[in-house]
Enzyme design. Sequence first.
Site, mmCIF file in Angstrom:
data_model
loop_
_atom_site.group_PDB
_atom_site.id
_atom_site.type_symbol
_atom_site.label_atom_id
_atom_site.label_comp_id
_atom_site.label_asym_id
_atom_site.label_seq_id
_atom_site.Cartn_x
_atom_site.Cartn_y
_atom_site.Cartn_z
ATOM 1 N N ARG A 110 12.861 30.667 -20.607
ATOM 2 C CA ARG A 110 12.031 30.307 -21.740
ATOM 3 C C ARG A 110 10.895 29.439 -21.242
ATOM 4 O O ARG A 110 11.140 28.391 -20.650
ATOM 5 C CB ARG A 110 12.922 29.540 -22.714
ATOM 6 C CG ARG A 110 12.348 29.338 -24.055
ATOM 7 C CD ARG A 110 13.426 28.792 -24.941
ATOM 8 N NE ARG A 110 13.626 27.358 -24.732
ATOM 9 C CZ ARG A 110 14.004 26.527 -25.681
ATOM 10 N NH1 ARG A 110 14.250 26.994 -26.889
ATOM 11 N NH2 ARG A 110 14.160 25.254 -25.449
ATOM 12 N N THR B 9 5.386 27.378 -24.426
ATOM 13 C CA THR B 9 5.274 28.320 -25.555
ATOM 14 C C THR B 9 6.625 28.626 -26.194
ATOM 15 O O THR B 9 6.683 29.141 -27.307
ATOM 16 C CB THR B 9 4.679 29.653 -25.073
ATOM 17 O OG1 THR B 9 5.611 30.250 -24.154
ATOM 18 C CG2 THR B 9 3.342 29.457 -24.380
ATOM 19 N N ASP C 277 20.394 20.871 -22.142
ATOM 20 C CA ASP C 277 19.986 22.049 -21.380
ATOM 21 C C ASP C 277 21.197 22.602 -20.636
ATOM 22 O O ASP C 277 21.690 21.976 -19.691
ATOM 23 C CB ASP C 277 18.876 21.663 -20.386
ATOM 24 C CG ASP C 277 18.298 22.885 -19.700
ATOM 25 O OD1 ASP C 277 19.079 23.647 -19.081
ATOM 26 O OD2 ASP C 277 17.076 23.096 -19.778
ATOM 27 N N ASP D 157 20.838 23.291 -16.747
ATOM 28 C CA ASP D 157 20.809 22.050 -15.962
ATOM 29 C C ASP D 157 22.190 21.395 -15.908
ATOM 30 O O ASP D 157 22.587 20.839 -14.876
ATOM 31 C CB ASP D 157 19.789 21.066 -16.551
ATOM 32 C CG ASP D 157 18.360 21.458 -16.200
ATOM 33 O OD1 ASP D 157 18.175 22.232 -15.242
ATOM 34 O OD2 ASP D 157 17.433 20.995 -16.894
HETATM 35 C C1 PRP Z 1 18.232 28.635 -21.962
HETATM 36 C C2 PRP Z 1 19.487 29.317 -22.447
HETATM 37 C C3 PRP Z 1 18.965 30.577 -23.064
HETATM 38 C C4 PRP Z 1 17.646 30.116 -23.651
HETATM 39 C C5 PRP Z 1 17.800 29.943 -25.120
HETATM 40 O O1 PRP Z 1 17.793 29.193 -20.788
HETATM 41 O O2 PRP Z 1 20.418 29.537 -21.432
HETATM 42 O O3 PRP Z 1 18.775 31.636 -22.153
HETATM 43 O O4 PRP Z 1 17.330 28.859 -23.040
HETATM 44 O O5 PRP Z 1 16.590 29.649 -25.712
HETATM 45 P P1 PRP Z 1 15.863 30.626 -26.724
HETATM 46 O O6 PRP Z 1 16.909 31.171 -27.639
HETATM 47 O O7 PRP Z 1 14.881 29.733 -27.406
HETATM 48 O O8 PRP Z 1 15.181 31.708 -25.931
HETATM 49 P P2 PRP Z 1 16.519 28.614 -19.984
HETATM 50 O O9 PRP Z 1 15.267 29.271 -20.449
HETATM 51 O O10 PRP Z 1 16.550 27.128 -20.033
HETATM 52 O O11 PRP Z 1 16.756 29.152 -18.533
HETATM 53 P P3 PRP Z 1 17.935 28.813 -17.496
HETATM 54 O O12 PRP Z 1 19.196 29.403 -18.058
HETATM 55 O O13 PRP Z 1 17.472 29.518 -16.275
HETATM 56 O O14 PRP Z 1 18.015 27.332 -17.335
HETATM 57 N N1 URA Z 2 18.233 26.071 -24.025
HETATM 58 C C1 URA Z 2 19.200 25.164 -23.753
HETATM 59 O O1 URA Z 2 19.752 25.153 -22.652
HETATM 60 N N2 URA Z 2 19.515 24.282 -24.722
HETATM 61 C C2 URA Z 2 18.942 24.289 -25.929
HETATM 62 O O2 URA Z 2 19.304 23.455 -26.779
HETATM 63 C C3 URA Z 2 17.926 25.226 -26.187
HETATM 64 C C4 URA Z 2 17.598 26.108 -25.220
#
Ligand code: PRP
Ligand code: URA
Length: 208
Positions: free
Chosen positions: A103, A107, A199, A202
């Site tokens: 994400r 944006t 997150d 993380d």
């Molecule tokens: C997080 C999570 C989802 C997304 C959810 O991933 O694991 O994939 O955000 O958000 P959304 O419903 O608003 O799209 P992130 O983009 O942080 O990537 P990562 O798993 O690589 O840390």
């Molecule tokens: N992605 C995450 O990991 N946590 C949230 O709360 C939203 C998006």
Amino acid sequence: MQVKVIDHPLIQHKLTLIRDIRTGTKDFRELLEEIAMLMAYELTRDLPLEEIEVETPVAKCRAKVLAGKKISVVPILRAGLGMVSGVLQLIPAAKVGHIGVYRDPQTLKPVEYYCKLPPDVCEREVIVIDPMLATGGSSVAAIDMLKRGGAKQIKLMCLVAAPEGVKVVNDAHPDVEIYTAAVDECLNDHGYIVPGLGDAGDRIFGTK
Ligand code: PRP
Ligand code: URA
């Protein structure tokens, strides 16, 4: 809102522990794996069975076995990886595809960067896994990619969902059943689920 909340007491207890800011990476990973396994138990409730003959030490009888339905588990990278081993403990023969979507922090729109699916994905029931369903953008993008790859039967399994994200997925893909351990209150101004768990990526990988 079409969403199945899996409110099993063990899942709810572990979810509370995982939300806690004091839960460190090791415990977070272990809890996520355990919850994924328990959720997979619920998700596979409707797997078809067939009867075979089996001989016990006492007598022959007809008994049920899984009808051999093919399943594919597809984590959304990165955080979805934290749920794979838990699901595979229950469905060890499942093939594992990977979808890379992150994400954009400004944006909040999904950015696709990787897709590797089993070649026979069109014949498989696909379980997409990602702990967080926030705006819904990442899940919709992943399901779009799966459908472009030929997948027809798709379920989405997450840990915590925001009502906004559930609606976005429902609207874009009404055929996809969503399973979650909780539907939280809302999103904050940064697109984080409130109260959520922060997150997920993380916290799983210790990158913050
Ligand atoms: C997080 C999570 C989802 C997304 C959810 O991933 O694991 O994939 O955000 O958000 P959304 O419903 O608003 O799209 P992130 O983009 O942080 O990537 P990562 O798993 O690589 O840390
Ligand atoms: N992605 C995450 O990991 N946590 C949230 O709360 C939203 C998006």
